[in-house]
Motif scaffolding. Structure first.
Motif, PDB file in Angstrom:
ATOM      1  N   ARG A  26       0.825  -1.210   0.000  1.00  0.00           N
ATOM      2  CA  ARG A  26       0.000   0.000   0.000  1.00  0.00           C
ATOM      3  C   ARG A  26       0.855   1.254   0.000  1.00  0.00           C
ATOM      4  N   ARG A  27       1.952   1.267   0.762  1.00  0.00           N
ATOM      5  CA  ARG A  27       2.816   2.451   0.772  1.00  0.00           C
ATOM      6  C   ARG A  27       3.350   2.746  -0.631  1.00  0.00           C
ATOM      7  N   SER A  32      -4.021   6.505  -1.116  1.00  0.00           N
ATOM      8  CA  SER A  32      -4.619   6.866   0.174  1.00  0.00           C
ATOM      9  C   SER A  32      -3.702   6.525   1.345  1.00  0.00           C
ATOM     10  N   ALA A  33      -2.858   5.507   1.196  1.00  0.00           N
ATOM     11  CA  ALA A  33      -1.943   5.132   2.283  1.00  0.00           C
ATOM     12  C   ALA A  33      -0.970   6.262   2.597  1.00  0.00           C
ATOM     13  N   ALA A  34      -0.454   6.896   1.554  1.00  0.00           N
ATOM     14  CA  ALA A  34       0.484   7.996   1.752  1.00  0.00           C
ATOM     15  C   ALA A  34      -0.181   9.212   2.382  1.00  0.00           C
ATOM     16  N   LEU A  35      -1.500   9.233   2.336  1.00  0.00           N
ATOM     17  CA  LEU A  35      -2.245  10.365   2.889  1.00  0.00           C
ATOM     18  C   LEU A  35      -2.887  10.046   4.227  1.00  0.00           C
ATOM     19  N   GLY A  36      -2.428   8.970   4.875  1.00  0.00           N
ATOM     20  CA  GLY A  36      -2.848   8.680   6.237  1.00  0.00           C
ATOM     21  C   GLY A  36      -3.978   7.692   6.398  1.00  0.00           C
ATOM     22  N   ALA A 162      -4.011  17.752   3.072  1.00  0.00           N
ATOM     23  CA  ALA A 162      -2.706  17.102   3.209  1.00  0.00           C
ATOM     24  C   ALA A 162      -2.855  15.640   3.623  1.00  0.00           C
ATOM     25  N   LEU A 163      -3.759  15.385   4.557  1.00  0.00           N
ATOM     26  CA  LEU A 163      -3.955  14.036   5.084  1.00  0.00           C
ATOM     27  C   LEU A 163      -5.436  13.746   5.290  1.00  0.00           C
ATOM     28  N   TRP A 164      -5.765  12.451   5.251  1.00  0.00           N
ATOM     29  CA  TRP A 164      -7.075  11.981   5.689  1.00  0.00           C
ATOM     30  C   TRP A 164      -6.961  11.730   7.190  1.00  0.00           C
TER      31      TRP A 164
END
Length: 173
Positions: A26-27, A32-36, A162-164
């Motif tokens: 996922r990384r 979406s993983a990179a965004l939390g 920036a992040l979820w």
């Protein structure tokens, strides 16, 4: 890769038991993983814009989800969409019921913006990858499945640009 907009929200079921199995993939291959966003099954995306999620909506979400029992799900196999590999939940019916309940209550927020006729519950492992990469990922995952989880809640995630971030959690009944 998805283009997220600040103020978007999503309703998801976190699957922490899958992290050890899928997090490296996922990384690399899930935006979406990179965004939390942790490993998850989407219940409904996009949901209402954050500025529409007030106390009344939060209370209604709590009622919708409380009407559904907690359940166990197994992720034993991989599935594929074009350019996407995912873990398939079994059973998938309880996830579908959660999606249908939210979509019925908020018809202005159809799953995936109404782009798909049949919404298939899934835990995305990689997106935007060619079949040979999907084959490699599936071979890696095969010996590490099943993942088993007890679904007890649905999280409201909000994108801040920036992040979820999880902004609320709703227990199942």
């Amino acid at each position: 890769m998805a283009e997220f907009v600040p103020g978007q929200t999503a309703l998801v079921v976190h699957v922490p038991e899958a992290e050890a199995v899928v997090s490296a993939w996922r990384r690399r291959f899930d935006s979406s993983a990179a965004l939390g966003v942790p490993a998850h099954v989407t219940v409904l995306y996009p949901f209402l814009d954050a500025d529409r999620v007030d106390a009344e909506v939060v209370a209604a979400l709590g009622e919708v989800f409380a009407a559904h029992d907690a359940f166990e799900a197994r992720f034993s196999t991989c599935g594929r969409f074009p350019d996407v590999i995912y873990l398939a939940p079994d059973p998938d019916g309880p996830f579908r019921e959660l999606t249908e309940a939210v979509a019925a209550r908020w018809p202005e927020a159809p799953p995936y913006g109404g782009r798909f006729e049949d919404v298939m519950p899934h835990l995305t492992v990689a997106e935007g990858v060619a079949p040979d990469v999907q084959d490699m990922i599936e071979a890696d995952l095969a010996g590490r499945l099943p993942v088993i989880t007890r679904v007890r809640a649905v999280a409201l995630e909000t994108y801040d640009g920036a992040l979820w971030k999880e902004t609320a959690s709703f227990p199942l009944g």
